[in-house]
Scaffold this motif. Sequence first.
Motif, mmCIF file in Angstrom:
data_model
loop_
_atom_site.group_PDB
_atom_site.id
_atom_site.type_symbol
_atom_site.label_atom_id
_atom_site.label_comp_id
_atom_site.label_asym_id
_atom_site.label_seq_id
_atom_site.Cartn_x
_atom_site.Cartn_y
_atom_site.Cartn_z
ATOM 1 N N GLU A 99 -23.944 -39.139 26.862
ATOM 2 C CA GLU A 99 -25.340 -38.713 26.822
ATOM 3 C C GLU A 99 -26.096 -39.345 27.986
ATOM 4 O O GLU A 99 -26.007 -40.539 28.222
ATOM 5 C CB GLU A 99 -25.970 -39.124 25.487
ATOM 6 C CG GLU A 99 -27.412 -38.693 25.302
ATOM 7 C CD GLU A 99 -27.969 -39.088 23.940
ATOM 8 O OE1 GLU A 99 -29.166 -38.851 23.693
ATOM 9 O OE2 GLU A 99 -27.190 -39.643 23.121
ATOM 10 N N LYS A 133 -23.874 -33.590 27.095
ATOM 11 C CA LYS A 133 -23.029 -34.177 26.055
ATOM 12 C C LYS A 133 -23.467 -33.725 24.666
ATOM 13 O O LYS A 133 -22.632 -33.327 23.842
ATOM 14 C CB LYS A 133 -23.074 -35.707 26.153
ATOM 15 C CG LYS A 133 -22.299 -36.434 25.057
ATOM 16 C CD LYS A 133 -20.803 -36.172 25.138
ATOM 17 C CE LYS A 133 -20.050 -36.996 24.111
ATOM 18 N NZ LYS A 133 -18.588 -36.740 24.155
ATOM 19 N N ILE A 134 -24.773 -33.748 24.387
ATOM 20 C CA ILE A 134 -25.252 -33.372 23.054
ATOM 21 C C ILE A 134 -25.103 -31.868 22.852
ATOM 22 O O ILE A 134 -24.801 -31.408 21.755
ATOM 23 C CB ILE A 134 -26.716 -33.816 22.862
ATOM 24 C CG1 ILE A 134 -26.854 -35.319 23.166
ATOM 25 C CG2 ILE A 134 -27.175 -33.533 21.437
ATOM 26 C CD1 ILE A 134 -25.905 -36.205 22.387
ATOM 27 N N MET A 137 -21.647 -31.481 21.736
ATOM 28 C CA MET A 137 -21.454 -31.902 20.347
ATOM 29 C C MET A 137 -21.981 -30.846 19.378
ATOM 30 O O MET A 137 -21.465 -30.685 18.280
ATOM 31 C CB MET A 137 -22.141 -33.242 20.098
ATOM 32 C CG MET A 137 -21.593 -34.394 20.940
ATOM 33 S SD MET A 137 -19.780 -34.560 20.878
ATOM 34 C CE MET A 137 -19.519 -34.896 19.147
ATOM 35 N N ARG A 138 -23.032 -30.149 19.799
ATOM 36 C CA ARG A 138 -23.554 -29.063 18.953
ATOM 37 C C ARG A 138 -22.509 -27.954 18.820
ATOM 38 O O ARG A 138 -22.382 -27.322 17.775
ATOM 39 C CB ARG A 138 -24.859 -28.514 19.546
ATOM 40 C CG ARG A 138 -25.575 -27.502 18.611
ATOM 41 C CD ARG A 138 -25.298 -26.075 18.979
ATOM 42 N NE ARG A 138 -25.725 -25.118 17.986
ATOM 43 C CZ ARG A 138 -26.744 -24.308 18.099
ATOM 44 N NH1 ARG A 138 -27.513 -24.351 19.172
ATOM 45 N NH2 ARG A 138 -27.007 -23.423 17.156
ATOM 46 N N SER A 139 -21.767 -27.694 19.929
ATOM 47 C CA SER A 139 -20.739 -26.655 19.963
ATOM 48 C C SER A 139 -21.371 -25.311 19.608
ATOM 49 O O SER A 139 -22.495 -25.030 20.015
ATOM 50 C CB SER A 139 -19.581 -27.023 19.030
ATOM 51 O OG SER A 139 -18.523 -26.111 19.157
ATOM 52 N N SER A 151 -23.254 -37.742 12.257
ATOM 53 C CA SER A 151 -23.265 -38.247 13.627
ATOM 54 C C SER A 151 -24.595 -37.892 14.279
ATOM 55 O O SER A 151 -25.293 -36.978 13.838
ATOM 56 C CB SER A 151 -22.111 -37.647 14.424
ATOM 57 O OG SER A 151 -20.871 -37.932 13.818
ATOM 58 N N SER A 152 -24.918 -38.611 15.369
ATOM 59 C CA SER A 152 -26.211 -38.342 15.990
ATOM 60 C C SER A 152 -26.204 -38.736 17.457
ATOM 61 O O SER A 152 -25.342 -39.483 17.929
ATOM 62 C CB SER A 152 -27.327 -39.096 15.263
ATOM 63 O OG SER A 152 -27.240 -40.490 15.509
ATOM 64 N N SER A 153 -27.203 -38.231 18.175
ATOM 65 C CA SER A 153 -27.469 -38.692 19.532
ATOM 66 C C SER A 153 -28.140 -40.058 19.457
ATOM 67 O O SER A 153 -28.388 -40.587 18.364
ATOM 68 C CB SER A 153 -28.366 -37.680 20.254
ATOM 69 O OG SER A 153 -29.633 -37.608 19.619
ATOM 70 N N TRP A 160 -25.561 -34.078 13.654
ATOM 71 C CA TRP A 160 -24.610 -33.017 13.339
ATOM 72 C C TRP A 160 -23.624 -33.520 12.295
ATOM 73 O O TRP A 160 -23.275 -34.703 12.239
ATOM 74 C CB TRP A 160 -23.884 -32.521 14.587
ATOM 75 C CG TRP A 160 -23.228 -33.590 15.435
ATOM 76 C CD1 TRP A 160 -21.946 -34.045 15.361
ATOM 77 C CD2 TRP A 160 -23.864 -34.353 16.475
ATOM 78 N NE1 TRP A 160 -21.721 -35.022 16.285
ATOM 79 C CE2 TRP A 160 -22.884 -35.233 16.994
ATOM 80 C CE3 TRP A 160 -25.160 -34.377 17.029
ATOM 81 C CZ2 TRP A 160 -23.162 -36.142 18.020
ATOM 82 C CZ3 TRP A 160 -25.426 -35.268 18.047
ATOM 83 C CH2 TRP A 160 -24.430 -36.142 18.544
ATOM 84 N N THR A 171 -20.191 -27.194 9.029
ATOM 85 C CA THR A 171 -20.773 -28.124 9.997
ATOM 86 C C THR A 171 -21.984 -27.484 10.658
ATOM 87 O O THR A 171 -21.947 -26.316 11.048
ATOM 88 C CB THR A 171 -19.738 -28.503 11.067
ATOM 89 O OG1 THR A 171 -18.612 -29.110 10.423
ATOM 90 C CG2 THR A 171 -20.340 -29.478 12.079
ATOM 91 N N PHE A 173 -25.818 -28.334 13.145
ATOM 92 C CA PHE A 173 -26.540 -29.194 14.087
ATOM 93 C C PHE A 173 -28.005 -29.214 13.666
ATOM 94 O O PHE A 173 -28.624 -28.159 13.501
ATOM 95 C CB PHE A 173 -26.408 -28.647 15.504
ATOM 96 C CG PHE A 173 -27.056 -29.500 16.567
ATOM 97 C CD1 PHE A 173 -26.357 -30.533 17.178
ATOM 98 C CD2 PHE A 173 -28.364 -29.266 16.962
ATOM 99 C CE1 PHE A 173 -26.950 -31.313 18.163
ATOM 100 C CE2 PHE A 173 -28.965 -30.034 17.945
ATOM 101 C CZ PHE A 173 -28.260 -31.068 18.550
#
Length: 685
Positions: A99, A133-134, A137-139, A151-153, A160, A171, A173
């Motif tokens: 991040e 990066k985030i 992670m969201r995808s 999980s988190s930023s 997420w 899953t 976000f």
Amino acid sequence: MNCISRNCLLLVVLTCLFPFFVFAEIPAGYYDDAVGKSGEDLQKSLSTILNDATDVGYDGLWNLYKTTDRRSDGKVWDMYSDVTNYTFGTDQCGSYGVEGDCYNREHSVPKSWFSERSPMKSDVWHVYPTDGKINGMRSNNPFGEVGSGASSSKNGFSKWGKCVTPGYSGTVFEPNDEYKGDFARTYFYFATRYQSQINNWGGIFISSYPHIVDWQLNMLLHWHEQDPVSQKELDRNEAVYESRQGNRNPFIDYPELVDLIFGDSRNIPFMPDGGDAPYIEAPRNGSTVDMGIASVNSSSPVTVQLSVRGRNIESAVSVEVGGSDSECFSVNRRELTADEVNNGTTVELAYRSSVVGSHEAVLEISGGGLKSPIIVNLKGRAIDDFVALPAKDITKNSFVAVWTPKSEATDYELNVWYDDYSSSVPEKDILDVTFSSKPDSWTYEGYTAVESGKLRLGSGKDDGSAISPVVDLSADDVSITVEASPYRTTDNSVLYILVDDEPVDEISLPEGTVTKTIPFKGGTKSSKITFKAEKDHRVYLHSVKVKSGGGSTPVVLDGYPRRVGDVNEYMVSDLTPAVQYHYTVTPYIGEEAQSVSNTISVSTWSAAVDDMEADRVLIFTSENVLHILNAPMNTVASWYTMDGRLCGSRILHSEEVEWELPEGIYIVRVVSPSLQNTVRVHSSR
């Protein structure tokens, strides 16, 4: 910087204020084609307006961001991370590892959902600059709300993990509270602009109006309410409009459009300057009245009372039946006065046919100053079989049981009972699976794949099945709860459920997510459950829960079964308010009993209807419609099965709301900052 400090400061201030003071006014005439329209027609007219835009191209977004997503300090405005300070151009991704490395183009509606088609791929209204990066992670997971342990930023800004929003368990976000309204209005824009192209994109955007799946829509309505339009959005609205793309987000210009299209005010016309245009609140334009089943052997029609309520009606309103099978349907009044409609009234619809089959017609409400007619779809089914029909004249202490005539029958026996839950045994979990991945203990046949936290069964060419491991279904009070949705709303999806290769049930999935609990008897200690979809009728299987216990014991009403004579209806009285009763009918030819009818369930009204206090929340059902009155804004209503399984949840946006529940007994819980109320209700069709 080569300028006097005072002048530099003035320049910065003017630069920040310039969009707000100069361009904040909505362009004259921009929304003219939408004025006076409501509901789906309003959404379609806005779609035409929003599609008058230029596709800037995917690479063109980098340049747009310099004006659409610029912070007051000149840096990139990142809505996924609160620790970034990116410089336009210089910090574009590229590759990233952590991040804070770089920013890229984040499709808040993942581009894989719509197969990267244009102009969706490069629509700046839903493609934002965010931390790489985030973003990764969201995808391609949907937006949702997560529980503890997610999980988190950094600073817990974005999160997420497993979804806790009712209606979905995969899953998701979760953006920060500061931007939830921004993303909600982004999704309302997306569903509106692309409403004619959507075809089950990501399981979130669906082809039928209002084009967002129910669980997501309820959450987005809540986000819209809790995070109103900000100055950031106002400025971005002007910047996008002034950019090469050149269109606006109407839900920023007029936040009330959210309720007019997606909320509880879909019959109210859009009047941006207020006004007192005539409109019909009920029935809803495009809604359907199912008249149910009629017998071709009966001269008596099936009847339904329809509420008609309007505002600002100027003159008499015409009520007419038309359409392909209009001869099968009728309405008892063809004209209503303006006062009757403005104060609310009812008309009686009737359905009868001498021909076996399904029939359809339309009810058209026009005149009174309405800009366009209100169209209500009518449907019914005529049969030549003996069946029990839905009860009528329901009160808190009685109802009238109804059935079709039986050829040569000389007498009928009526049986009435209710379910006693007080003697139920403790509940036991047998199976609890969420298909965010394929469980190794299950077996699979044909085409199966995990997509966006759901198990897809079937493809265009192959059937698909998921088969559970061996489970003990030998108890007499087993229940199987299934959550599923269609792959596409055009697939006519059906989920077939079998136990030990014997059919148990089939669930039709026209649109949205469906949760159904199926009582089951007849299993063994080593049973297997199969969930199957056929080719071209693909299904998303979200979760499966199997339990035993928590059941009920049927209690026959005193004096029943009883012979009631050669009649086709009978009043059942001396009942308890707010209880779900069931009845069957057995025809007799002489003294020989014929086959028993189907079972009809009916709920008596709550006694609270007669003594409601004006400042108290009232929760009750009338047939299969749940009513909640006097609820504060943003109240959360959740409903559960009697054994504690969550069935659904809604954010309430008005004091009076109603919606249909599947047949059954439910616990309804209403919670707001100022109240908490829980009641048991009964839904019957």
